[in-house]
Design a protein around this motif. Structure first.
Motif, PDB file in Angstrom:
ATOM      1  N   VAL A 109      13.104  31.950   5.069  1.00  0.00           N
ATOM      2  CA  VAL A 109      12.383  30.914   4.344  1.00  0.00           C
ATOM      3  C   VAL A 109      11.897  31.563   3.058  1.00  0.00           C
ATOM      4  O   VAL A 109      11.224  32.590   3.095  1.00  0.00           O
ATOM      5  CB  VAL A 109      11.178  30.372   5.156  1.00  0.00           C
ATOM      6  N   GLN A 110      12.248  30.969   1.922  1.00  0.00           N
ATOM      7  CA  GLN A 110      11.867  31.540   0.636  1.00  0.00           C
ATOM      8  C   GLN A 110      11.178  30.508  -0.247  1.00  0.00           C
ATOM      9  O   GLN A 110      11.586  29.343  -0.279  1.00  0.00           O
ATOM     10  CB  GLN A 110      13.087  32.062  -0.123  1.00  0.00           C
ATOM     11  N   SER A 111      10.177  30.971  -0.974  1.00  0.00           N
ATOM     12  CA  SER A 111       9.578  30.215  -2.075  1.00  0.00           C
ATOM     13  C   SER A 111      10.011  30.920  -3.348  1.00  0.00           C
ATOM     14  O   SER A 111       9.882  32.148  -3.460  1.00  0.00           O
ATOM     15  CB  SER A 111       8.055  30.207  -1.972  1.00  0.00           C
ATOM     16  N   LEU A 112      10.534  30.156  -4.288  1.00  0.00           N
ATOM     17  CA  LEU A 112      11.119  30.713  -5.501  1.00  0.00           C
ATOM     18  C   LEU A 112      10.440  30.149  -6.743  1.00  0.00           C
ATOM     19  O   LEU A 112       9.917  29.029  -6.716  1.00  0.00           O
ATOM     20  CB  LEU A 112      12.612  30.383  -5.544  1.00  0.00           C
ATOM     21  N   VAL A 113      10.476  30.919  -7.823  1.00  0.00           N
ATOM     22  CA  VAL A 113       9.949  30.466  -9.108  1.00  0.00           C
ATOM     23  C   VAL A 113      10.986  30.755 -10.186  1.00  0.00           C
ATOM     24  O   VAL A 113      11.722  31.747 -10.109  1.00  0.00           O
ATOM     25  CB  VAL A 113       8.602  31.138  -9.468  1.00  0.00           C
ATOM     26  N   LEU A 114      11.034  29.878 -11.181  1.00  0.00           N
ATOM     27  CA  LEU A 114      11.923  30.072 -12.314  1.00  0.00           C
ATOM     28  C   LEU A 114      11.173  30.874 -13.369  1.00  0.00           C
ATOM     29  O   LEU A 114      10.128  30.452 -13.854  1.00  0.00           O
ATOM     30  CB  LEU A 114      12.381  28.725 -12.875  1.00  0.00           C
ATOM     31  N   THR A 115      11.688  32.057 -13.687  1.00  0.00           N
ATOM     32  CA  THR A 115      11.068  32.936 -14.680  1.00  0.00           C
ATOM     33  C   THR A 115      11.970  33.001 -15.915  1.00  0.00           C
ATOM     34  O   THR A 115      13.054  32.413 -15.930  1.00  0.00           O
ATOM     35  CB  THR A 115      10.891  34.359 -14.112  1.00  0.00           C
ATOM     36  N   GLY A 116      11.548  33.742 -16.916  1.00  0.00           N
ATOM     37  CA  GLY A 116      12.379  33.946 -18.092  1.00  0.00           C
ATOM     38  C   GLY A 116      13.666  34.678 -17.775  1.00  0.00           C
ATOM     39  O   GLY A 116      14.635  34.612 -18.536  1.00  0.00           O
ATOM     40  N   ASP A 117      13.701  35.376 -16.641  1.00  0.00           N
ATOM     41  CA  ASP A 117      14.889  36.108 -16.200  1.00  0.00           C
ATOM     42  C   ASP A 117      15.693  35.351 -15.154  1.00  0.00           C
ATOM     43  O   ASP A 117      16.602  35.922 -14.544  1.00  0.00           O
ATOM     44  CB  ASP A 117      14.483  37.473 -15.639  1.00  0.00           C
ATOM     45  N   GLY A 118      15.333  34.084 -14.898  1.00  0.00           N
ATOM     46  CA  GLY A 118      16.029  33.287 -13.891  1.00  0.00           C
ATOM     47  C   GLY A 118      15.180  33.108 -12.637  1.00  0.00           C
ATOM     48  O   GLY A 118      13.992  33.430 -12.619  1.00  0.00           O
ATOM     49  N   TRP A 119      15.786  32.594 -11.588  1.00  0.00           N
ATOM     50  CA  TRP A 119      15.080  32.335 -10.332  1.00  0.00           C
ATOM     51  C   TRP A 119      14.756  33.654  -9.634  1.00  0.00           C
ATOM     52  O   TRP A 119      15.610  34.538  -9.542  1.00  0.00           O
ATOM     53  CB  TRP A 119      15.920  31.446  -9.420  1.00  0.00           C
TER      54      TRP A 119
END
Length: 154
Positions: A109-119
């Motif tokens: 189970v993962q929670s992800l965020v979109l950063t300047g370098d991608g997900w």
């Protein structure tokens, strides 16, 4: 802004790269998949920060001569710059000291965020479902599916 097919492919690709980096024992590449302040829950062990997560995984891999992670049944829910992802995993381990093997059946189970370098992974969980041989891996109680409903008794 809505999420595109490219976003969804990048999100699913995180788990594939995660597994590949673990199987290659490429801890530097593994670290790039996490945010600096990421957290993890791995079979009952809570970890805080990318460095602690990677060090913990590295120590576990030191015990293994070989690993192979098979991932499937991806479910992705992406909303703007945040996403969750779940998938099942079968993780094969051959131990360096004994040559014995252990096959873990589990769920990521993962929670992800979109950063300047991608997900990137902000939270990573590994829930054990069972193993073969039973108890061949870490001495943990397997938590099962994180949303499993227990049948009601009358």
């Amino acid at each position: 802004m809505s999420n595109t097919a490219n976003d969804l492919e990048a999100i699913r690709g995180l788990l594939g790269r995660y597994a590949d980096h673990i199987d290659a024992v490429d801890l530097d590449s593994l670290a790039t998949l996490f945010t600096e302040d990421a957290t993890a829950w791995l079979l009952g062990t809570e970890l805080t920060g990318r460095d602690e997560i990677v060090a913990y995984v590295g120590k576990a891999l030191d015990r293994c001569e070989a690993t192979s992670h098979l991932i499937g049944s991806h479910v992705v829910d992406a909303q703007w710059d945040r996403a969750t992802q779940t998938a099942v995993v079968q993780a094969f381990h051959r131990f360096r000291d004994t040559g014995g093997t252990w096959l873990l059946h589990g769920r990521y189970v993962q929670s992800l965020v979109l950063t300047g370098d991608g997900w990137r992974i902000a939270r990573h969980e590994l829930h054990g479902i069972g193993s073969e041989p039973d108890g061949g891996g870490p001495a943990r109680t397997y938590s099962g599916h994180p949303r499993r409903r227990t049948p009601q008794t009358a």
